[in-house]
Design an enzyme around this catalytic site. Structure first.
Site, PDB file in Angstrom:
ATOM      1  N   ASP A  80      28.415  30.262  62.544  1.00  0.00           N
ATOM      2  CA  ASP A  80      29.409  29.972  63.583  1.00  0.00           C
ATOM      3  C   ASP A  80      28.693  29.747  64.933  1.00  0.00           C
ATOM      4  OD1 ASP A  80      32.016  29.716  64.508  1.00  0.00           O
ATOM      5  OD2 ASP A  80      32.317  31.857  64.846  1.00  0.00           O
ATOM      6  N   HIS A  81      29.294  28.984  65.821  1.00  0.00           N
ATOM      7  CA  HIS A  81      28.858  28.812  67.214  1.00  0.00           C
ATOM      8  C   HIS A  81      27.370  28.934  67.471  1.00  0.00           C
ATOM      9  CE1 HIS A  81      32.691  28.509  69.204  1.00  0.00           C
ATOM     10  NE2 HIS A  81      33.159  29.473  68.442  1.00  0.00           N
ATOM     11  N   HIS A 178      39.408  32.389  72.224  1.00  0.00           N
ATOM     12  CA  HIS A 178      38.790  33.451  71.425  1.00  0.00           C
ATOM     13  C   HIS A 178      39.336  34.796  71.884  1.00  0.00           C
ATOM     14  CE1 HIS A 178      34.974  30.940  70.498  1.00  0.00           C
ATOM     15  NE2 HIS A 178      35.693  31.058  69.399  1.00  0.00           N
ATOM     16  N   HIS A 206      39.606  27.063  66.432  1.00  0.00           N
ATOM     17  CA  HIS A 206      39.059  28.414  66.645  1.00  0.00           C
ATOM     18  C   HIS A 206      40.151  29.281  67.266  1.00  0.00           C
ATOM     19  CE1 HIS A 206      34.547  27.705  66.252  1.00  0.00           C
ATOM     20  NE2 HIS A 206      35.125  26.592  65.866  1.00  0.00           N
ATOM     21  N   GLY A 207      39.903  30.593  67.260  1.00  0.00           N
ATOM     22  CA  GLY A 207      40.849  31.496  67.928  1.00  0.00           C
ATOM     23  C   GLY A 207      42.183  31.575  67.217  1.00  0.00           C
ATOM     24  N   ALA A 208      42.149  31.664  65.882  1.00  0.00           N
ATOM     25  CA  ALA A 208      43.432  31.682  65.145  1.00  0.00           C
ATOM     26  C   ALA A 208      44.068  33.068  65.091  1.00  0.00           C
ATOM     27  CB  ALA A 208      43.234  31.135  63.739  1.00  0.00           C
ATOM     28  N   SER A 209      43.379  34.082  65.622  1.00  0.00           N
ATOM     29  CA  SER A 209      44.014  35.411  65.686  1.00  0.00           C
ATOM     30  C   SER A 209      45.156  35.366  66.683  1.00  0.00           C
ATOM     31  CB  SER A 209      43.013  36.469  66.175  1.00  0.00           C
ATOM     32  OG  SER A 209      42.028  36.693  65.216  1.00  0.00           O
ATOM     33  N   ASN A 228      39.477  29.377  62.325  1.00  0.00           N
ATOM     34  CA  ASN A 228      38.512  30.472  62.487  1.00  0.00           C
ATOM     35  C   ASN A 228      39.237  31.747  62.897  1.00  0.00           C
ATOM     36  OD1 ASN A 228      36.590  28.535  62.080  1.00  0.00           O
ATOM     37  ND2 ASN A 228      35.348  29.095  63.856  1.00  0.00           N
ATOM     38  N   VAL A 229      38.932  32.828  62.183  1.00  0.00           N
ATOM     39  CA  VAL A 229      39.584  34.108  62.475  1.00  0.00           C
ATOM     40  C   VAL A 229      38.524  35.202  62.589  1.00  0.00           C
ATOM     41  CG1 VAL A 229      41.292  35.791  61.693  1.00  0.00           C
ATOM     42  CG2 VAL A 229      41.550  33.400  61.042  1.00  0.00           C
TER      43      VAL A 229
HETATM   44  P1  13P Z   1      39.453  34.910  67.141  1.00  0.00           P
HETATM   45  O1  13P Z   1      38.527  36.060  67.388  1.00  0.00           O
HETATM   46  O2  13P Z   1      40.308  34.667  68.299  1.00  0.00           O
HETATM   47  O3  13P Z   1      40.168  35.030  65.859  1.00  0.00           O
HETATM   48  O4  13P Z   1      38.536  33.591  67.046  1.00  0.00           O
HETATM   49  C1  13P Z   1      37.557  33.514  66.062  1.00  0.00           C
HETATM   50  C2  13P Z   1      36.754  32.292  66.196  1.00  0.00           C
HETATM   51  O5  13P Z   1      37.215  31.272  66.676  1.00  0.00           O
HETATM   52  C3  13P Z   1      35.371  32.335  65.717  1.00  0.00           C
HETATM   53  O6  13P Z   1      34.660  31.178  65.957  1.00  0.00           O
END
Ligand code: 13P
Length: 277
Positions: A80-81, A178, A206-209, A228-229
């Site tokens: 990731d990233h 995120h 990204h940032g699906a939480s 991405n979670v």
């Molecule tokens: P969250 O922590 O918001 O679920 O995002 C995860 C993410 O995008 C990892 O690359």
């Protein structure tokens, strides 16, 4: 079975669903994600953050690849990233074939150069590269990108970026962040729709939480194939482990099993949403 991210996203594309990509930091996280994906019979992606390469190093990569191989459903392992070519080279030498080349902190031209070079190297062995255009705010792995640095993905630039880099998937910034959403999330679906019409590669969010189910479904309808979670699974781990802190007689194997269960519940709920179940 260890599968390529390209094939997994191809399955999602064919079925009009999305695949969950979950950050893992330890054995328990890997077990939780694989357990859920096997139960649900859905492909999944396990992703490792560069920060883990610095802490636990190659062992986590080896462990994750080995467990992906043993899984009964298609499972890929992704970095990731990653903003650094040497870290990408390092995981590739360990057998990992899927990376996110993160040049989002660079100028547009530099991002193109960086991503293009990663794609060129990964192509020689059929590797998969996700690029990012825009700048995502929020906090992950101790790194906070303040809101004033946020940049939404420009649809015209997205077309040019995909053309010039030849990436396999594009991570978009359309209001997603995120970490925890402090207010109700606001995704710019019009922008997402225009990006989808401007590029031919699958989109990544990204940032699906913390995204409500209707936003997940709408994003899938508009071409998102990988979510991405991290935060929600990480929170489940932290809460379950901290519930045992203070009990000096605690059975650690039992506590780890509890943490796997609680992470797995989150993963199951997410992959059901991503697959429209
Ligand atoms: P969250 O922590 O918001 O679920 O995002 C995860 C993410 O995008 C990892 O690359």
């Amino acid at each position: 079975m260890l599968a390529s991210t390209r094939d997994i996203i191809g399955i999602a594309e064919e079925e009009g669903i999305a695949v969950g990509s979950f950050n893992v930091y330890n054995l328990e996280g890997v077990v939780a994600v694989i357990r859920s994906s096997e139960q649900e019979k859905l492909p999944v992606i396990l992703q490792i953050a560069p920060v883990s390469l610095e802490s636990v190093g190659s062992a986590l990569v080896a462990l994750t690849l080995a467990m992906a191989e043993d899984s009964t459903v298609p499972t890929s392992v992704h970095l990731d990233h990653c903003p650094q070519q040497d870290q990408i080279d390092r995981v590739v030498s360990m057998g990992l074939r899927s990376v996110m080349a993160d040049g989002s902190h660079l100028s547009y031209e530099e991002n193109i150069d960086f991503t293009f070079n990663v794609v060129n190297k990964m192509r020689s062995f059929g590797g998969f590269v996700e690029g990012e255009l825009g700048r995502l705010t929020g906090t992950e792995d101790g790194l906070t990108i303040p809101e004033y640095e946020s940049l939404l993905t420009d649809p015209d630039q997205a077309a040019d970026y995909c053309d010039k880099t030849d990436i396999d998937a594009l991570a978009v910034c359309v209001g997603n962040i995120h970490g925890k959403y402090i207010q109700e999330p606001k995704l710019d679906f019009d922008r997402l729709s225009t990006i989808r019409d401007s590029v031919s590669v699958p989109l990544v969010l990204h940032g699906a939480s913390g995204l409500p189910e209707w936003m997940i479904s709408r994003a899938i309808d508009l071409g998102v194939r990988k979510f991405n979670v991290n935060t929600e699974v990480r929170t489940a781990f932290l809460e379950s482990v901290s519930s045992g802190v203070g009990d000096k007689t605690l059975d650690l194997a039992r506590l780890m099993e509890i943490s796997i269960d609680s992470m797995s519940q989150v993963v199951t709920s997410k992959i059901r949403q991503f697959s429209g179940r």
